[in-house]
Design a protein around this motif. Structure first.
Motif, mmCIF file in Angstrom:
data_model
loop_
_atom_site.group_PDB
_atom_site.id
_atom_site.type_symbol
_atom_site.label_atom_id
_atom_site.label_comp_id
_atom_site.label_asym_id
_atom_site.label_seq_id
_atom_site.Cartn_x
_atom_site.Cartn_y
_atom_site.Cartn_z
ATOM 1 N N UNK A 242 -12.408 81.591 48.610
ATOM 2 C CA UNK A 242 -11.520 80.778 49.444
ATOM 3 C C UNK A 242 -10.193 81.483 49.652
ATOM 4 N N UNK A 243 -9.689 82.130 48.602
ATOM 5 C CA UNK A 243 -8.403 82.823 48.711
ATOM 6 C C UNK A 243 -8.431 83.954 49.721
ATOM 7 N N UNK A 244 -9.505 84.731 49.749
ATOM 8 C CA UNK A 244 -9.601 85.819 50.731
ATOM 9 C C UNK A 244 -9.695 85.265 52.151
ATOM 10 N N UNK A 245 -10.381 84.133 52.321
ATOM 11 C CA UNK A 245 -10.465 83.513 53.648
ATOM 12 C C UNK A 245 -9.092 83.018 54.094
ATOM 13 N N UNK B 159 -16.198 88.209 48.868
ATOM 14 C CA UNK B 159 -15.062 88.008 49.769
ATOM 15 C C UNK B 159 -15.496 87.305 51.051
ATOM 16 N N UNK B 160 -14.762 86.282 51.428
ATOM 17 C CA UNK B 160 -14.984 85.588 52.691
ATOM 18 C C UNK B 160 -13.870 85.897 53.693
ATOM 19 N N UNK B 161 -13.138 86.969 53.434
ATOM 20 C CA UNK B 161 -12.025 87.300 54.302
ATOM 21 C C UNK B 161 -12.056 88.715 54.836
ATOM 22 N N UNK B 162 -13.237 89.325 54.919
ATOM 23 C CA UNK B 162 -13.320 90.698 55.414
ATOM 24 C C UNK B 162 -12.971 90.803 56.893
ATOM 25 N N UNK C 28 -3.351 92.865 49.226
ATOM 26 C CA UNK C 28 -4.319 91.761 49.293
ATOM 27 C C UNK C 28 -5.053 91.610 47.965
ATOM 28 N N UNK C 29 -5.421 92.741 47.348
ATOM 29 C CA UNK C 29 -6.119 92.692 46.059
ATOM 30 C C UNK C 29 -5.205 92.167 44.965
ATOM 31 N N UNK D 261 -6.959 85.890 55.242
ATOM 32 C CA UNK D 261 -7.377 86.353 56.568
ATOM 33 C C UNK D 261 -6.843 85.432 57.656
ATOM 34 N N UNK D 262 -6.874 84.125 57.416
ATOM 35 C CA UNK D 262 -6.335 83.176 58.389
ATOM 36 C C UNK D 262 -4.832 83.334 58.540
ATOM 37 N N UNK D 263 -4.147 83.603 57.428
ATOM 38 C CA UNK D 263 -2.695 83.805 57.490
ATOM 39 C C UNK D 263 -2.357 85.032 58.334
ATOM 40 N N UNK D 264 -3.120 86.098 58.158
ATOM 41 C CA UNK D 264 -2.890 87.310 58.958
ATOM 42 C C UNK D 264 -3.159 87.032 60.431
ATOM 43 N N UNK D 265 -4.211 86.266 60.715
ATOM 44 C CA UNK D 265 -4.519 85.928 62.110
ATOM 45 C C UNK D 265 -3.369 85.153 62.750
ATOM 46 N N UNK D 266 -2.819 84.199 62.037
ATOM 47 C CA UNK D 266 -1.707 83.405 62.582
ATOM 48 C C UNK D 266 -0.466 84.260 62.798
ATOM 49 N N UNK D 267 -0.215 85.193 61.889
ATOM 50 C CA UNK D 267 0.942 86.077 62.054
ATOM 51 C C UNK D 267 0.780 86.931 63.308
ATOM 52 N N UNK D 268 -0.401 87.522 63.471
ATOM 53 C CA UNK D 268 -0.648 88.374 64.644
ATOM 54 C C UNK D 268 -0.580 87.548 65.924
#
Length: 357
Positions: free
Chosen positions: A150-153, A93-96, A136-137, A156-163
């Protein structure tokens, strides 16, 4: 000349007679199956002494040292969970950083807005991270290999933009969590964060060690080595991966909440930074992926380089990157993997061995 016919079933001196059961029992009794090793026993004693020394730091250590050890223990917990994901579950995972950010923002949602005492937010963050790991899983497990990473990353970016675009949590400007600690002395805050970090770092390491000594651990190792072979042996690969991903998400959220208690301010760019996952990756790969000792050694190398090169800005990141490339090319098993291959050292022995009495 007369010949004598020997009957094996009746002659006690026949070469076909059954073996001496007493001799067989004596030979079998001269061996035993064990996991323990002298080095492992010595490591356990040394570990207990080290844990006791760290736990007593509020009475003899400086605040700077306490903060550094607290951060190290949180990073160790994160590295062990990423090792569980990638080193044993085969989930790179690259989205931890998503779960670290979620844990950090639990301080805002549950603490500042919900009135939950600051240190009670940490278990709440763990539950929240584990629950959010489920949807997420459901998305990530549809992907394989590099697409999974790539999907996990991307998630994570989508969650960052939402927040970042949520005014309820102060959006991209971030928010101070200092009001959560109002009325608490600095010494108390440093002591409790250290002890909680000790529970996360040491507890996560021991929990992984305990898991690997069970049937679930054996199944997890089999999944890492070959999913196809594991399924033919009756191992439920999806169930193993779900359990690993949810556990790692919850642990990362707790570590994120604890890390940002020490920083006193939460912002999307810091909480959801890709640097968190890169740090886990470096620690695990440098130390030795798929080993318990590896993340410990890798985290120590990271902090040593960071402190040694602290006067040179982010040069420690360049040094860490170069070291990682060297390790991947010349010692794919990491530093501890090379040590184990050469001297067969195991601080956390998992495999059973047949030894003479």
């Amino acid at each position: 000349m007369s010949t004598e016919t020997l009957n094996p079933s009746s002659s006690p001196s026949s070469s076909s007679s059954p073996p001496d059961t007493a001799a067989t029992a004596t030979a079998a009794g001269s061996y035993r199956v064990t996991r323990a090793t002298p080095l492992g026993f010595a490591a356990a004693i040394g570990g207990l002494i080290l844990v006791a020394a760290i736990a007593s730091m509020p009475w003899w250590g400086s605040k700077g040292d306490i903060r550094l050890v607290t951060e190290f223990l949180c990073i160790l917990a994160l590295a062990q969970m990423w090792n569980l994901l990638a080193g044993y579950g085969g989930l790179a995972s690259m989205g931890q950083q998503a779960f670290i950010g979620i844990g950090a923002y639990c301080l805002v949602i549950f603490g500042l807005h919900g009135g939950v005492p600051v240190f009670w937010v940490i278990p709440a963050a763990g539950i929240t991270g584990a629950l959010l790991a489920i949807p997420a899983a459901m998305i990530a497990f549809r992907l394989r290999g590099a697409y999974f990473a790539i999907g996990t990353w991307v998630m994570a970016e989508a969650i960052r933009l939402i927040v970042t675009n949520l005014p309820q949590v102060s959006g991209g400007s971030g928010v101070s969590i200092a009001p959560l600690l109002k009325g608490m002395s600095v010494d108390t805050r440093f002591s409790i964060t250290l002890w909680l970090a000790l529970a996360l770092g040491v507890g996560g390491t021991l929990a992984l060690y305990a898991l690997l000594r069970t049937r679930w651990g054996l199944a997890l190792t089999a999944v890492r080595d070959s999913e196809v072979a594991s399924e033919t042996l009756g191992v439920s690969v999806p169930r193993i991966k779900w359990a690993v991903y949810i556990a790692a998400g919850g642990a990362a959220a707790m570590a994120g909440a604890l890390l940002f208690i020490t920083k006193l301010r939460v912002s999307p760019d810091a909480a959801f930074s890709m640097n968190w996952t890169a740090l886990m990756f470096f620690a695990v790969v440098i130390g030795g992926i798929g080993t318990i000792e590896g993340p410990i050694l890798g985290a120590l190398v990271y902090f040593f380089l960071r402190e040694w090169l602290s006067d040179f800005g982010s040069w420690y990141l360049i040094a860490l990157g170069v070291l990682t490339v060297v390790i991947v090319l010349w010692a794919p098993g990491g530093v501890w993997g090379s040590i184990t291959k050469r001297w067969d050292w195991h601080l956390f022995p998992v495999r059973r061995r047949v030894v003479g009495k």
